[in-house]
Design a protein around this motif. Structure first.
Motif, short mmCIF file in Angstrom:
data_model
loop_
_atom_site.label_atom_id
_atom_site.label_comp_id
_atom_site.label_asym_id
_atom_site.label_seq_id
_atom_site.Cartn_x
_atom_site.Cartn_y
_atom_site.Cartn_z
N HIS A 237 -24.72 19.76 15.89
CA HIS A 237 -24.03 20.49 17.01
C HIS A 237 -24.42 19.71 18.20
O HIS A 237 -23.47 19.80 19.01
CB HIS A 237 -24.82 21.76 17.10
CG HIS A 237 -26.21 21.74 17.45
ND1 HIS A 237 -27.17 21.61 16.12
CD2 HIS A 237 -26.98 21.90 18.69
CE1 HIS A 237 -28.24 21.82 16.74
NE2 HIS A 237 -28.28 21.55 17.97
N VAL A 238 -25.16 18.70 18.14
CA VAL A 238 -25.47 17.99 19.59
C VAL A 238 -24.30 17.11 19.81
O VAL A 238 -24.18 16.57 21.06
CB VAL A 238 -26.83 17.11 19.68
CG1 VAL A 238 -28.10 18.11 19.39
CG2 VAL A 238 -26.75 16.20 18.44
N TYR A 239 -23.45 16.77 18.76
CA TYR A 239 -22.12 15.85 19.01
C TYR A 239 -21.15 16.79 19.95
O TYR A 239 -20.15 16.01 20.38
CB TYR A 239 -21.70 15.55 17.76
CG TYR A 239 -22.70 14.22 17.34
CD1 TYR A 239 -22.54 12.95 17.95
CD2 TYR A 239 -23.40 14.52 16.43
CE1 TYR A 239 -23.19 11.71 17.53
CE2 TYR A 239 -24.15 13.39 15.82
CZ TYR A 239 -24.05 12.13 16.46
OH TYR A 239 -24.88 11.12 15.83
N ILE B 141 -14.41 16.70 23.35
CA ILE B 141 -15.54 17.49 23.16
C ILE B 141 -16.26 16.91 21.97
O ILE B 141 -17.67 16.64 22.49
CB ILE B 141 -14.97 18.86 22.53
CG1 ILE B 141 -14.30 19.70 23.82
CG2 ILE B 141 -16.09 19.72 22.04
CD1 ILE B 141 -13.36 21.02 23.40
N THR B 142 -15.72 16.16 21.13
CA THR B 142 -16.35 15.35 20.14
C THR B 142 -15.47 14.31 19.91
O THR B 142 -14.42 14.39 19.49
CB THR B 142 -16.88 16.36 18.89
OG1 THR B 142 -17.64 17.51 19.25
CG2 THR B 142 -17.51 15.37 17.79
N ASN B 143 -16.11 13.05 19.63
CA ASN B 143 -15.67 12.03 19.11
C ASN B 143 -16.55 11.06 18.69
O ASN B 143 -17.16 10.16 19.38
CB ASN B 143 -14.59 11.24 20.48
CG ASN B 143 -13.76 10.08 19.88
OD1 ASN B 143 -13.57 9.83 18.95
ND2 ASN B 143 -13.04 9.60 20.90
N ILE C 228 -25.37 13.83 29.34
CA ILE C 228 -24.07 14.23 28.79
C ILE C 228 -23.37 13.64 27.59
O ILE C 228 -22.50 14.17 27.06
CB ILE C 228 -23.33 12.84 29.80
CG1 ILE C 228 -23.84 11.24 29.52
CG2 ILE C 228 -23.42 13.12 31.21
CD1 ILE C 228 -23.08 10.09 30.09
N GLU C 229 -24.54 13.24 26.58
CA GLU C 229 -24.47 12.92 25.38
C GLU C 229 -25.49 12.98 24.73
O GLU C 229 -26.53 12.49 25.13
CB GLU C 229 -23.53 11.26 25.14
CG GLU C 229 -22.08 11.55 25.76
CD GLU C 229 -21.79 9.97 25.44
OE1 GLU C 229 -22.09 9.06 24.40
OE2 GLU C 229 -20.57 9.75 25.71
N MET C 230 -25.49 13.39 23.32
CA MET C 230 -26.84 13.12 22.38
C MET C 230 -26.21 12.70 21.38
O MET C 230 -25.01 12.98 20.85
CB MET C 230 -27.51 14.48 22.07
CG MET C 230 -28.31 15.15 23.31
SD MET C 230 -29.45 16.37 22.83
CE MET C 230 -30.52 15.66 21.68
N HIS C 231 -27.11 11.80 20.49
CA HIS C 231 -26.72 11.10 19.33
C HIS C 231 -27.82 11.25 18.26
O HIS C 231 -29.00 11.10 18.86
CB HIS C 231 -26.41 9.59 19.47
CG HIS C 231 -25.44 9.22 20.61
ND1 HIS C 231 -24.06 9.17 20.18
CD2 HIS C 231 -25.53 9.22 21.88
CE1 HIS C 231 -23.30 8.88 21.49
NE2 HIS C 231 -24.40 8.85 22.42
N LEU C 232 -27.54 11.42 16.83
CA LEU C 232 -28.70 11.53 16.02
C LEU C 232 -28.87 10.33 15.51
O LEU C 232 -29.01 10.18 14.21
CB LEU C 232 -28.30 12.54 14.98
CG LEU C 232 -28.19 13.86 15.44
CD1 LEU C 232 -27.59 14.87 14.47
CD2 LEU C 232 -29.47 14.54 15.88
N ARG C 233 -28.70 8.90 16.30
CA ARG C 233 -29.04 7.55 15.99
C ARG C 233 -29.81 6.98 17.19
O ARG C 233 -29.53 7.61 18.31
CB ARG C 233 -28.00 6.87 15.27
CG ARG C 233 -26.53 7.46 16.15
CD ARG C 233 -26.61 6.32 17.26
NE ARG C 233 -25.14 6.46 18.03
CZ ARG C 233 -25.29 5.95 19.09
NH1 ARG C 233 -26.29 5.34 19.70
NH2 ARG C 233 -23.95 6.14 19.84
N GLY C 234 -30.27 5.99 17.17
CA GLY C 234 -30.60 5.40 18.37
C GLY C 234 -29.61 4.32 18.91
O GLY C 234 -28.54 4.20 18.32
N SER C 235 -29.93 3.45 19.87
CA SER C 235 -28.89 2.52 20.65
C SER C 235 -29.22 1.21 20.09
O SER C 235 -30.29 0.54 20.18
CB SER C 235 -29.24 2.43 22.02
OG SER C 235 -29.00 3.58 22.77
N ASN C 236 -28.62 1.05 18.57
CA ASN C 236 -28.96 0.16 17.82
C ASN C 236 -28.93 -1.41 18.60
O ASN C 236 -29.66 -2.29 18.18
CB ASN C 236 -27.73 0.07 16.68
CG ASN C 236 -27.75 1.26 15.90
OD1 ASN C 236 -28.86 2.00 15.76
ND2 ASN C 236 -26.88 1.46 15.19
#
Length: 281
Positions: A38-40, A76-78, A185-193
């Motif tokens: 849901h954080v996306y 909204i999500t991309n 402004i954004e959340m991701h379930l990964r890091g900044s690779n």
């Protein structure tokens, strides 16, 4: 089990392999984390912070926003590019139709201030470690030209910790939070690779141990550096690697982002800028 979504030239960095499945890009992270995906939804993130925001189609003037008020419009999500189709406008232009928007977008109040990106290691919903990066004020299509890795942002850490722990109860792994002016402004379930090169040799093993064994033994501080994007549609000279090496810079051609030629990794901003000028054709 394995890391999912690692680009071929980045494979050596992602060692050891985990026993559990871990997504390192947004599409795999979304797929592998149904309880927390849901954080996306960037509209819900905005509303959760009390920002004025709504799905496009809701007239901003109808909810009391003044005509000249600046707004930001984005999907909204991309998962294929979180900032694609993002644009700045005003409430009046959006309401009148002068601003054209793609389906599936939302509007929110326009944020100003420092653009930051923070990677967080989380155990059972509790933040254990944070690595901060600050974006340049110089931008290309709303994207910072460079990111300053390893900055200290103590004032943001209480806000980040509360927000992550509220949004991700029970989550274990890596997540990333982007903010402007102290607002998410954004959340991701990964890091900044692209920033992992500066996190030290123990980072990936510690991440894997956290996910596989639920064990945390700490990490050293992130060293400072710069990740510089060479945006455009040109090409690199044949001797680009030699040019970069003279200045102590690593340069990696970008074969994924259509309008980015390469990414430069440097210890100083001056070195990155010098190489960018020399290799731009």
């Amino acid at each position: 089990m394995a890391f999912h979504g690692v680009l071929p030239h980045r494979q050596p960095l992602f060692q050891p392999a985990p026993r559990r499945d871990i997504g390192v890009n947004d599409t795999h992270a979304w797929r592998l984390n149904p309880a927390h995906r849901h954080v996306y939804d960037k509209l819900q993130l905005a509303l959760a912070q009390g920002l004025r925001a709504a799905a496009c189609g809701v007239d901003p003037l109808s909810v009391g926003i003044q005509t000249a008020t600046p707004l930001f419009v984005k999907p909204i999500t991309n998962l294929l590019g979180m900032s694609l189709n993002a644009q700045a406008t005003t409430a009046g232009d959006l309401a009148s139709g002068r601003t054209q928007v793609a389906p599936g977008c939302f509007w929110s109040e326009y944020l100003v201030g420092d653009h930051t990106s923070t990677d967080c290691l989380v155990l059972a919903g509790k933040v254990l470690w944070l690595a901060h990066t600050q974006g340049a004020t110089d931008k290309d299509k709303q994207r910072p030209i460079y990111w300053h890795i390893g900055v200290r942002l103590p004032a943001l850490e209480p806000l980040l910790t509360v927000f992550v722990e509220t949004q991700l109860p029970g989550y274990t792994g890596l997540c990333n939070v982007e903010m402007i002016g102290g607002k998410v402004i954004e959340m991701h379930l990964r890091g900044s690779n692209g920033f992992f090169d500066f996190y030290g040799a123990h980072f990936v093993p510690a991440w894997v141990e956290l996910v596989d064994k639920r064990v945390w033994q700490g990490l050293e501080a992130v060293r400072e550096g710069y990740v510089y994007s060479l945006f455009g549609e040109g090409r690199l000279p044949a001797d680009y690697a030699d040019i970069a090496a003279v200045h102590g810079v690593k340069i990696v051609p970008d074969t994924v982002t259509l309008d980015r030629i390469a990414v430069l990794y440097a210890d100083t901003l001056d070195a990155a800028q010098q190489v960018a000028r020399l290799v731009a054709l």
